[in-house]
Design a protein around this motif. Structure first.
Motif, PDB file in Angstrom:
ATOM      1  N   ALA A   4      55.152   4.860  14.509  1.00 28.96           N
ATOM      2  CA  ALA A   4      54.763   3.354  14.546  1.00 28.96           C
ATOM      3  C   ALA A   4      53.438   3.114  14.386  1.00 28.96           C
ATOM      4  O   ALA A   4      53.031   2.282  13.351  1.00 28.96           O
ATOM      5  N   ILE A   5      52.382   3.807  15.219  1.00 29.16           N
ATOM      6  CA  ILE A   5      51.060   3.127  14.888  1.00 29.16           C
ATOM      7  C   ILE A   5      49.954   4.365  14.184  1.00 29.16           C
ATOM      8  O   ILE A   5      48.890   4.045  13.767  1.00 29.16           O
ATOM      9  N   TYR A   6      50.845   5.175  13.323  1.00 26.66           N
ATOM     10  CA  TYR A   6      50.018   6.273  12.522  1.00 26.66           C
ATOM     11  C   TYR A   6      49.188   5.676  11.381  1.00 26.66           C
ATOM     12  O   TYR A   6      47.916   6.294  11.352  1.00 26.66           O
ATOM     13  N   PRO A   7      49.624   4.601  11.016  1.00 27.25           N
ATOM     14  CA  PRO A   7      48.373   3.996   9.722  1.00 27.25           C
ATOM     15  C   PRO A   7      47.220   3.746  10.546  1.00 27.25           C
ATOM     16  O   PRO A   7      46.132   3.825   9.977  1.00 27.25           O
ATOM     17  N   LEU A   8      47.366   3.247  11.810  1.00 28.98           N
ATOM     18  CA  LEU A   8      45.994   3.135  12.685  1.00 28.98           C
ATOM     19  C   LEU A   8      45.307   4.226  12.792  1.00 28.98           C
ATOM     20  O   LEU A   8      43.935   4.155  12.664  1.00 28.98           O
ATOM     21  N   GLU A   9      45.729   5.480  12.983  1.00 24.28           N
ATOM     22  CA  GLU A   9      44.978   6.570  13.199  1.00 24.28           C
ATOM     23  C   GLU A   9      44.352   7.004  11.912  1.00 24.28           C
ATOM     24  O   GLU A   9      43.132   7.525  11.842  1.00 24.28           O
ATOM     25  N   VAL A  10      44.940   6.921  10.975  1.00 27.69           N
ATOM     26  CA  VAL A  10      44.259   7.239   9.536  1.00 27.69           C
ATOM     27  C   VAL A  10      43.045   6.154   9.253  1.00 27.69           C
ATOM     28  O   VAL A  10      41.841   6.579   8.998  1.00 27.69           O
ATOM     29  N   LEU A  11      43.272   5.039   9.494  1.00 35.19           N
ATOM     30  CA  LEU A  11      42.156   4.038   9.630  1.00 35.19           C
ATOM     31  C   LEU A  11      40.950   4.398  10.440  1.00 35.19           C
ATOM     32  O   LEU A  11      39.758   4.334  10.151  1.00 35.19           O
ATOM     33  N   LYS A  12      41.341   4.779  11.653  1.00 33.46           N
ATOM     34  CA  LYS A  12      40.308   5.097  12.553  1.00 33.46           C
ATOM     35  C   LYS A  12      39.489   6.449  12.078  1.00 33.46           C
ATOM     36  O   LYS A  12      38.167   6.252  12.097  1.00 33.46           O
ATOM     37  N   THR A  13      40.161   7.510  11.548  1.00 31.34           N
ATOM     38  CA  THR A  13      39.527   8.563  11.045  1.00 31.34           C
ATOM     39  C   THR A  13      38.567   8.105   9.806  1.00 31.34           C
ATOM     40  O   THR A  13      37.205   8.340   9.728  1.00 31.34           O
ATOM     41  N   ARG A  14      38.849   7.296   8.826  1.00 29.48           N
ATOM     42  CA  ARG A  14      38.156   6.692   7.659  1.00 29.48           C
ATOM     43  C   ARG A  14      37.226   6.171   8.266  1.00 29.48           C
ATOM     44  O   ARG A  14      35.767   6.014   7.514  1.00 29.48           O
ATOM     45  N   LEU A  15      37.102   5.078   9.228  1.00 35.86           N
ATOM     46  CA  LEU A  15      36.166   3.988   9.614  1.00 35.86           C
ATOM     47  C   LEU A  15      35.172   5.072  10.417  1.00 35.86           C
ATOM     48  O   LEU A  15      33.833   4.713  10.428  1.00 35.86           O
ATOM     49  N   THR A  16      35.620   5.970  11.199  1.00 33.66           N
ATOM     50  CA  THR A  16      34.729   6.868  11.877  1.00 33.66           C
ATOM     51  C   THR A  16      33.857   7.765  10.792  1.00 33.66           C
ATOM     52  O   THR A  16      32.625   8.010  11.099  1.00 33.66           O
ATOM     53  N   LEU A  17      34.416   8.149   9.657  1.00 32.45           N
ATOM     54  CA  LEU A  17      33.693   8.867   8.682  1.00 32.45           C
ATOM     55  C   LEU A  17      32.613   8.013   7.693  1.00 32.45           C
ATOM     56  O   LEU A  17      31.952   8.573   7.002  1.00 32.45           O
ATOM     57  N   ARG A  18      32.737   6.828   7.864  1.00 31.67           N
ATOM     58  CA  ARG A  18      32.061   5.976   6.604  1.00 31.67           C
ATOM     59  C   ARG A  18      30.722   5.898   6.716  1.00 31.67           C
ATOM     60  O   ARG A  18      29.939   6.119   7.982  1.00 31.67           O
ATOM     61  N   LYS A  19      30.061   6.024   5.565  1.00 31.04           N
ATOM     62  CA  LYS A  19      28.660   5.674   5.357  1.00 31.04           C
ATOM     63  C   LYS A  19      28.232   4.179   5.569  1.00 31.04           C
ATOM     64  O   LYS A  19      29.290   3.516   5.589  1.00 31.04           O
ATOM     65  N   THR A  20      27.026   3.850   5.874  1.00 32.50           N
ATOM     66  CA  THR A  20      26.564   2.707   5.769  1.00 32.50           C
ATOM     67  C   THR A  20      26.893   1.766   4.687  1.00 32.50           C
ATOM     68  O   THR A  20      26.548   2.308   3.609  1.00 32.50           O
ATOM     69  N   GLY A  21      27.617   0.685   4.785  1.00 37.39           N
ATOM     70  CA  GLY A  21      27.914  -0.221   3.784  1.00 37.39           C
ATOM     71  C   GLY A  21      29.428   0.337   2.840  1.00 37.39           C
ATOM     72  O   GLY A  21      29.393  -0.508   2.022  1.00 37.39           O
ATOM     73  N   GLN A  22      29.733   1.097   3.404  1.00 38.21           N
ATOM     74  CA  GLN A  22      30.932   1.477   2.554  1.00 38.21           C
ATOM     75  C   GLN A  22      32.343   0.661   2.852  1.00 38.21           C
ATOM     76  O   GLN A  22      32.956   0.309   1.719  1.00 38.21           O
ATOM     77  N   PHE A  23      32.255   0.229   3.844  1.00 39.69           N
ATOM     78  CA  PHE A  23      33.381  -0.690   4.224  1.00 39.69           C
ATOM     79  C   PHE A  23      32.924  -1.907   4.790  1.00 39.69           C
ATOM     80  O   PHE A  23      31.983  -1.623   5.831  1.00 39.69           O
ATOM     81  N   SER A  24      33.385  -3.133   4.489  1.00 34.62           N
ATOM     82  CA  SER A  24      32.889  -4.174   5.480  1.00 34.62           C
ATOM     83  C   SER A  24      33.754  -4.540   6.852  1.00 34.62           C
ATOM     84  O   SER A  24      32.951  -5.102   7.347  1.00 34.62           O
ATOM     85  N   GLY A  25      34.607  -3.856   6.785  1.00 29.25           N
ATOM     86  CA  GLY A  25      35.389  -3.551   7.878  1.00 29.25           C
ATOM     87  C   GLY A  25      36.810  -3.052   8.022  1.00 29.25           C
ATOM     88  O   GLY A  25      37.150  -2.456   6.963  1.00 29.25           O
ATOM     89  N   MET A  26      37.497  -3.403   9.056  1.00 26.24           N
ATOM     90  CA  MET A  26      38.870  -2.633   9.137  1.00 26.24           C
ATOM     91  C   MET A  26      39.852  -3.066   8.021  1.00 26.24           C
ATOM     92  O   MET A  26      40.470  -2.285   7.238  1.00 26.24           O
ATOM     93  N   THR A  27      39.947  -4.278   7.594  1.00 21.60           N
ATOM     94  CA  THR A  27      40.660  -5.054   6.702  1.00 21.60           C
ATOM     95  C   THR A  27      40.343  -4.383   5.311  1.00 21.60           C
ATOM     96  O   THR A  27      41.260  -4.168   4.392  1.00 21.60           O
ATOM     97  N   ASP A  28      38.849  -4.461   4.999  1.00 21.20           N
ATOM     98  CA  ASP A  28      38.405  -3.640   3.851  1.00 21.20           C
ATOM     99  C   ASP A  28      38.740  -2.362   3.580  1.00 21.20           C
ATOM    100  O   ASP A  28      39.041  -1.952   2.368  1.00 21.20           O
ATOM    101  N   CYS A  29      38.855  -1.559   4.616  1.00 17.31           N
ATOM    102  CA  CYS A  29      39.162  -0.124   4.535  1.00 17.31           C
ATOM    103  C   CYS A  29      40.532   0.031   4.175  1.00 17.31           C
ATOM    104  O   CYS A  29      40.889   0.828   3.334  1.00 17.31           O
ATOM    105  N   ALA A  30      41.266  -0.784   4.859  1.00 17.43           N
ATOM    106  CA  ALA A  30      42.962  -0.637   4.594  1.00 17.43           C
ATOM    107  C   ALA A  30      43.065  -1.033   3.297  1.00 17.43           C
ATOM    108  O   ALA A  30      44.054  -0.337   2.513  1.00 17.43           O
ATOM    109  N   LYS A  31      42.561  -2.055   2.776  1.00 14.11           N
ATOM    110  CA  LYS A  31      42.703  -2.578   1.389  1.00 14.11           C
ATOM    111  C   LYS A  31      42.237  -1.654   0.446  1.00 14.11           C
ATOM    112  O   LYS A  31      42.897  -1.200  -0.720  1.00 14.11           O
ATOM    113  N   GLN A  32      41.380  -0.903   0.559  1.00 17.19           N
ATOM    114  CA  GLN A  32      40.931  -0.012  -0.383  1.00 17.19           C
ATOM    115  C   GLN A  32      41.839   1.490  -0.410  1.00 17.19           C
ATOM    116  O   GLN A  32      41.979   1.697  -1.419  1.00 17.19           O
TER     117      GLN A  32
END
Length: 490
Positions: free
Chosen positions: A310-338
């Motif tokens: 049920a919550i696995y998409p949040l796990e993927v988002l967590k990993t992507r946001l953890t690895l992101r470079k400065t300025g890569q995503f503006s936030g959680m919603t932007d990351c999911a959208k991309q």
């Protein structure tokens, strides 16, 4: 100060004591007061109680209850008269509980009577479990509990009825290490109907939030090492932190922590609800309190799989946001959208298979090691039913570490699959291909890349989680003995 145990083996008398025995008891209380009054000012405060009763597994909340119950003039301390009056009243309450347990009125409590009495207040346990409880209180090895043993064991534990005793014996802690949540605790029907369960779960979720936030830098370093292997982080933990500071400043330590905290509450709620429903489907109306360890493990693992799905998409988002470079995503919603635009909805379940497979070894070994360590301690310390905070925290830390060691390779593969599109030029490999590639290039040790910061966070995560858990339970009206903050039954 003399050891606590020496206090509790004197002045033995029966529930219906004569005046001479009462006088002996009063003298005994006077000796206790003198030993607890460390600064010899004629009063006992909370700090003196804590030092004097150290090693008995009593929480700060329990000690505060002793002072609150006995402090007649409300000056925050207990003088001699207040101290003895509290003990006198508390022994009367213990006497009533002892008589309610002593079904055949022979002056002794056996395992069957413990089982029967706990059944009556909604805690259904096996005779074997009741025997373990009995052994923890039975000081003379007779396999029965007399009044002296009962009174002395609970003398400084502020329990007032059998419901309190039942919750005391079943007490467990929900410690969150930022990994898979362990098998859900068992709750009575009364606790479920009262709302106590959700207070308990909410306290665990809040404590997990504090714990994960406190260990987020180590968690981020772990993810970096899992994904990039030795290509980027050849140094030690310190050099990894230096890289993160150079790339994004100190605040970059907490990248991905927001969503890591956000997913605690839904995962906890889904897992508990699924666990209860699975028990009904698998065992019907069977006495679920008597489920064996492997049955609890099976139900808990299935519940964990449902919650993770049920919550696995949040796990993927967590990993992507953890690895992101400065300025890569503006936030959680932007990351999911991309991710959705560039990779499609299937990207939110990358690494799902190794993640589900890792639940079984982690939960199974965690539960088995925890139960083994706890019961081993109880068998070696038969005069104490409650292992106390430090023992339980130690058991939890060791069992979680063993679970992580067994499941870590799958966790590493999961993280690499989650992060594949965030690493430029990386091929999109399957689980089996990834395992083969890592072992070929780095050896078996490559499957444990990043485990050092993961193990480093175990002790601080457990410690922070426990402290936060204790205080949030009190704030939410559920103390560490399992009772609500208000008077009366839950």
């Amino acid at each position: 100060m003399a050891p606590t145990r020496t206090w509790l083996q004197r002045a033995h008398c029966q529930p219906d004591a004569d005046p001479a025995q009462d006088q002996e008891r009063e003298e005994y209380w006077g000796e206790l007061f003198d030993q607890l009054d460390l600064n010899k000012d004629g009063c006992i405060d909370i700090d003196e109680l804590r030092k004097g009763l150290a090693g008995r597994g009593l929480s700060k909340a329990s000690l505060e209850k002793i002072v609150e119950a006995g402090d007649i003039n409300q000056d925050g301390v207990l003088d001699f008269e207040e101290f003895t009056q509290y003990l006198r009243t508390h022994e009367e309450q213990l006497k009533l509980m002892f008589r309610s347990l002593d079904k055949n009125k022979d002056g002794l409590i056996d395992a069957a009577e413990i089982q029967q009495s706990l059944h009556a207040v909604g805690l259904k346990i096996s005779l074997r479990a009741a025997t373990k409880i009995l052994k923890s209180i039975d000081q003379d090895g007779t396999m029965t509990i007399d009044w002296n043993e009962w009174r002395d064991y609970f003398l400084f534990n502020p329990l007032t009825n059998m419901e309190d005793v039942a919750r005391y014996w079943k007490r467990s802690m929900m410690l969150d290490l930022g990994e898979q949540l362990t098998i859900p605790d068992e709750f009575s029907e009364e606790e479920k109907k009262s709302g106590y369960v959700w207070r308990q779960l909410m306290a665990g979720a809040l404590a997990g939030s504090v714990s994960r936030s406190g260990t987020a830098p180590l968690d981020r370093l772990k993810v970096f090492r899992q994904v990039y292997g030795s290509s980027m982080f050849r140094g030690n933990v310190l050099s990894g932190f230096q890289y993160m500071v150079k790339e994004g400043g100190v605040q970059s330590f907490w990248r991905g922590n927001g969503i890591n905290v956000l997913k605690i509450a839904p995962e906890t709620a889904i897992k508990f609800t699924a666990y209860e429903q699975i028990k009904l489907v698998m065992f019907g109306r069977k006495d679920t309190k008597n489920l064996r360890v492997y049955e609890r493990f099976l139900a808990g693992s299935l519940a964990g799989a449902i919650a993770q799905t049920a919550i696995y998409p949040l796990e993927v988002l967590k990993t992507r946001l953890t690895l992101r470079k400065t300025g890569q995503f503006s936030g959680m919603t932007d990351c999911a959208k991309q991710i959705l635009q560039m990779e499609g909805i299937a990207a939110f379940y990358k690494g799902y298979v190794p993640n589900i497979l890792s639940i079984v070894p982690y939960a199974g070994i965690d539960l088995a090691v925890y139960e083994t360590l706890k019961f081993a301690w109880l068998n070696r310390n038969r005069g104490v039913a409650d292992p106390g905070v430090m023992v339980l925290v130690g058991c939890g830390a060791i069992s979680s570490t063993c679970g992580q060691l067994a499941s870590y390779p799958l966790a590493l593969i999961r993280t690499r699959m989650q992060a594949q599109d965030s690493v430029k030029g990386s091929p999109k490999l399957s689980m089996s291909t990834l395992i083969h590639t890592i072992v070929t290039r780095e050896g078996v040790a490559g499957l444990y890349r990043g485990i050092s910061p993961n193990l480093l966070k175990v002790i601080p995560a457990v410690s922070v989680s426990y402290v936060a858990y204790e205080y949030t339970r009190i704030a939410l009206g559920v103390d560490v003995e399992g009772r609500r903050g208000c008077r009366g039954k839950v």
